[in-house]
Motif scaffolding. Sequence first.
Motif, PDB file in Angstrom:
ATOM      1  N   LYS A 148       0.737  -1.035  -0.276  1.00 19.77           N
ATOM      2  CA  LYS A 148      -0.679   0.421  -0.195  1.00 19.77           C
ATOM      3  C   LYS A 148       0.815   1.417  -0.065  1.00 19.77           C
ATOM      4  O   LYS A 148       0.254   2.172   0.124  1.00 19.77           O
ATOM      5  CB  LYS A 148      -0.954   0.425   1.557  1.00 19.77           C
ATOM      6  CG  LYS A 148      -2.521  -0.538   0.819  1.00 19.77           C
ATOM      7  CD  LYS A 148      -3.130  -0.538   1.916  1.00 19.77           C
ATOM      8  CE  LYS A 148      -4.623  -1.308   1.893  1.00 19.77           C
ATOM      9  NZ  LYS A 148      -5.349  -0.957   2.736  1.00 19.77           N
ATOM     10  N   SER A 151      -1.043   3.760  -2.017  1.00 20.04           N
ATOM     11  CA  SER A 151      -2.331   3.414  -2.824  1.00 20.04           C
ATOM     12  C   SER A 151      -3.425   4.432  -1.937  1.00 20.04           C
ATOM     13  O   SER A 151      -3.461   5.567  -0.940  1.00 20.04           O
ATOM     14  CB  SER A 151      -3.339   1.612  -1.084  1.00 20.04           C
ATOM     15  OG  SER A 151      -4.198   2.367  -1.578  1.00 20.04           O
ATOM     16  N   THR A 152      -4.677   4.401  -3.476  1.00 22.00           N
ATOM     17  CA  THR A 152      -5.349   5.850  -3.890  1.00 22.00           C
ATOM     18  C   THR A 152      -4.878   7.278  -3.411  1.00 22.00           C
ATOM     19  O   THR A 152      -5.374   8.673  -3.129  1.00 22.00           O
ATOM     20  CB  THR A 152      -6.438   5.798  -1.972  1.00 22.00           C
ATOM     21  OG1 THR A 152      -5.140   6.541  -1.118  1.00 22.00           O
ATOM     22  CG2 THR A 152      -7.067   4.904  -1.728  1.00 22.00           C
ATOM     23  N   SER A 174       1.855  -5.822  -3.214  1.00 21.86           N
ATOM     24  CA  SER A 174       0.536  -6.189  -3.179  1.00 21.86           C
ATOM     25  C   SER A 174      -0.113  -4.759  -2.420  1.00 21.86           C
ATOM     26  O   SER A 174       0.674  -3.821  -1.502  1.00 21.86           O
ATOM     27  CB  SER A 174       0.155  -7.349  -1.969  1.00 21.86           C
ATOM     28  OG  SER A 174      -1.427  -7.233  -1.374  1.00 21.86           O
ATOM     29  N   ASN A 175      -1.354  -3.808  -3.790  1.00 20.83           N
ATOM     30  CA  ASN A 175      -1.700  -3.095  -3.233  1.00 20.83           C
ATOM     31  C   ASN A 175      -0.786  -1.207  -2.758  1.00 20.83           C
ATOM     32  O   ASN A 175      -1.520  -0.822  -2.798  1.00 20.83           O
ATOM     33  CB  ASN A 175      -2.902  -2.852  -1.580  1.00 20.83           C
ATOM     34  CG  ASN A 175      -3.663  -3.902  -2.051  1.00 20.83           C
ATOM     35  OD1 ASN A 175      -4.812  -3.532  -1.684  1.00 20.83           O
ATOM     36  ND2 ASN A 175      -3.981  -4.938  -0.767  1.00 20.83           N
ATOM     37  N   SER A 178      -3.156   0.712  -4.846  1.00 17.12           N
ATOM     38  CA  SER A 178      -4.648   0.728  -6.170  1.00 17.12           C
ATOM     39  C   SER A 178      -5.499   1.134  -5.129  1.00 17.12           C
ATOM     40  O   SER A 178      -5.141   2.077  -4.554  1.00 17.12           O
ATOM     41  CB  SER A 178      -4.869  -0.580  -4.296  1.00 17.12           C
ATOM     42  OG  SER A 178      -5.282  -0.316  -3.538  1.00 17.12           O
ATOM     43  N   TYR A 201      -3.821  -7.286  -6.257  1.00 12.98           N
ATOM     44  CA  TYR A 201      -4.952  -6.217  -5.962  1.00 12.98           C
ATOM     45  C   TYR A 201      -3.636  -4.573  -6.486  1.00 12.98           C
ATOM     46  O   TYR A 201      -3.627  -3.787  -6.141  1.00 12.98           O
ATOM     47  CB  TYR A 201      -4.804  -5.619  -4.311  1.00 12.98           C
ATOM     48  CG  TYR A 201      -5.916  -6.689  -4.099  1.00 12.98           C
ATOM     49  CD1 TYR A 201      -7.253  -6.363  -4.357  1.00 12.98           C
ATOM     50  CD2 TYR A 201      -5.314  -7.361  -3.275  1.00 12.98           C
ATOM     51  CE1 TYR A 201      -8.255  -7.460  -4.334  1.00 12.98           C
ATOM     52  CE2 TYR A 201      -6.523  -8.403  -2.850  1.00 12.98           C
ATOM     53  CZ  TYR A 201      -8.528  -8.025  -3.250  1.00 12.98           C
ATOM     54  OH  TYR A 201      -9.620  -9.207  -3.129  1.00 12.98           O
ATOM     55  N   SER A 204      -5.343  -2.229  -8.349  1.00 14.32           N
ATOM     56  CA  SER A 204      -7.000  -2.403  -8.778  1.00 14.32           C
ATOM     57  C   SER A 204      -7.212  -1.449  -8.390  1.00 14.32           C
ATOM     58  O   SER A 204      -6.672  -0.104  -7.703  1.00 14.32           O
ATOM     59  CB  SER A 204      -6.828  -3.603  -7.299  1.00 14.32           C
ATOM     60  OG  SER A 204      -8.811  -3.314  -7.102  1.00 14.32           O
ATOM     61  N   CYS A 206      -7.232   0.924 -10.191  1.00 20.52           N
ATOM     62  CA  CYS A 206      -6.885   2.008 -11.115  1.00 20.52           C
ATOM     63  C   CYS A 206      -6.847   2.588 -12.873  1.00 20.52           C
ATOM     64  O   CYS A 206      -6.994   1.886 -13.795  1.00 20.52           O
ATOM     65  CB  CYS A 206      -5.472   2.220 -12.099  1.00 20.52           C
ATOM     66  SG  CYS A 206      -3.954   1.547 -10.103  1.00 20.52           S
ATOM     67  N   ARG A 227      -6.440 -10.515  -8.368  1.00 18.73           N
ATOM     68  CA  ARG A 227      -7.173  -9.196  -8.640  1.00 18.73           C
ATOM     69  C   ARG A 227      -5.903  -8.263  -8.895  1.00 18.73           C
ATOM     70  O   ARG A 227      -6.141  -7.159  -8.051  1.00 18.73           O
ATOM     71  CB  ARG A 227      -7.600  -9.501  -7.544  1.00 18.73           C
ATOM     72  CG  ARG A 227      -8.532 -10.349  -6.992  1.00 18.73           C
ATOM     73  CD  ARG A 227      -9.403  -9.536  -6.375  1.00 18.73           C
ATOM     74  NE  ARG A 227     -10.169 -10.531  -5.238  1.00 18.73           N
ATOM     75  CZ  ARG A 227     -12.020  -9.991  -5.862  1.00 18.73           C
ATOM     76  NH1 ARG A 227     -12.370  -9.518  -6.366  1.00 18.73           N
ATOM     77  NH2 ARG A 227     -13.182 -11.448  -5.676  1.00 18.73           N
ATOM     78  N   GLU A 230      -7.682  -6.087 -11.382  1.00 18.92           N
ATOM     79  CA  GLU A 230      -9.097  -6.336 -11.110  1.00 18.92           C
ATOM     80  C   GLU A 230      -9.740  -3.920 -11.217  1.00 18.92           C
ATOM     81  O   GLU A 230      -9.085  -3.307 -10.546  1.00 18.92           O
ATOM     82  CB  GLU A 230      -9.488  -6.155  -9.766  1.00 18.92           C
ATOM     83  CG  GLU A 230     -11.177  -5.736  -9.150  1.00 18.92           C
ATOM     84  CD  GLU A 230     -10.924  -6.820  -7.889  1.00 18.92           C
ATOM     85  OE1 GLU A 230     -12.126  -7.020  -7.323  1.00 18.92           O
ATOM     86  OE2 GLU A 230     -10.335  -6.324  -7.706  1.00 18.92           O
ATOM     87  N   CYS A 232      -9.714  -2.501 -13.598  1.00 18.45           N
ATOM     88  CA  CYS A 232      -8.577  -0.993 -14.554  1.00 18.45           C
ATOM     89  C   CYS A 232      -9.547  -1.172 -15.818  1.00 18.45           C
ATOM     90  O   CYS A 232      -9.192  -1.154 -16.635  1.00 18.45           O
ATOM     91  CB  CYS A 232      -7.552  -1.754 -14.757  1.00 18.45           C
ATOM     92  SG  CYS A 232      -6.655  -1.728 -13.484  1.00 18.45           S
TER      93      CYS A 232
END
Length: 293
Positions: A148, A151-152, A174-175, A178, A201, A204, A206, A227, A230, A232
């Motif tokens: 992460k 992430s975001t 991972s992530n 995401s 992920y 995921s 995006c 995922r 996932e 996209c």
Amino acid sequence: MISIGNLQIKLCLGDVEVTKAYLGDVEVYGSTPQPVEKYMTMTVGESAGETTIKPTVTGSLPNLNLQYRINNGDWTDFIVGTTADIHAVAGDSVQWKGNNQDGVSTSSSNYLNFAVSGNPVAISGNVMSLIDGVGDALEIPCNYCFYKLFSTSNVNTVSSDFLPATTLKNDCYSNMFSGCTSLTTAPELPATTLAVDCYQYMFSGCTSLTTAPELPATTLANFCYYRMLENCSSLTQAPELQATTLANNCYSSMFQGCTSLVNAPALPATTLSNRCYQYMFSGCTSLTTAPEL
């Protein structure tokens, strides 16, 4: 550079710096190449408005070591929870490094996230500068190392060489990106041997990503691509999948919800495993042809 006691002398002939000098066949001077610094860099876009960069820790990372500098200024320690947020404007660059030989995140409950809001940033350099301070390392040190990390966040591009590691660990990416809904360009992923959950992920959600990175891996691991892409929803072209021996859930839900995907990649694997293709193309409403098997 020649050293005499505490005195160091640079050897030159006129304006030309000498890299090696010999007496007969014996080398008496040889310059030492300096390492090329490849700091993780965030460059603010040219749009009007301010960008806020706020590294945050979920859980606990008591040994986290982090420094930053703005526009090649002096390095400053960033103490999460103490140092003020970084406010940058169009064209500014913020570079990061650290000495974190045990990783910058350690689990799904204890991780570092660079929260970026406002004007989007382009990311370049090398994420491994957070590990070794310069960006030379090619081995990820721990599970969940970059979990992460962005992430975001409002990230729009990532340079191709940002993730150079060839030795991965479980959940290491991972992530990582995401929910980065502005992301249009993804980095290369050069590793050919994967680890459990390593890309799970990763991109995921995006929704602006139109092209996925190439995936050269031939040795897969359980849930390695689970995922990964996932939802996209702008993705139009799937990457080539080269592995011929699959692992449990390796491609499960990999392209689920990719509503702009028209052509599926060939699936050359001859040795399958449990749920390796489960829901791989679920919700791909624009898909017109089935993959070659």
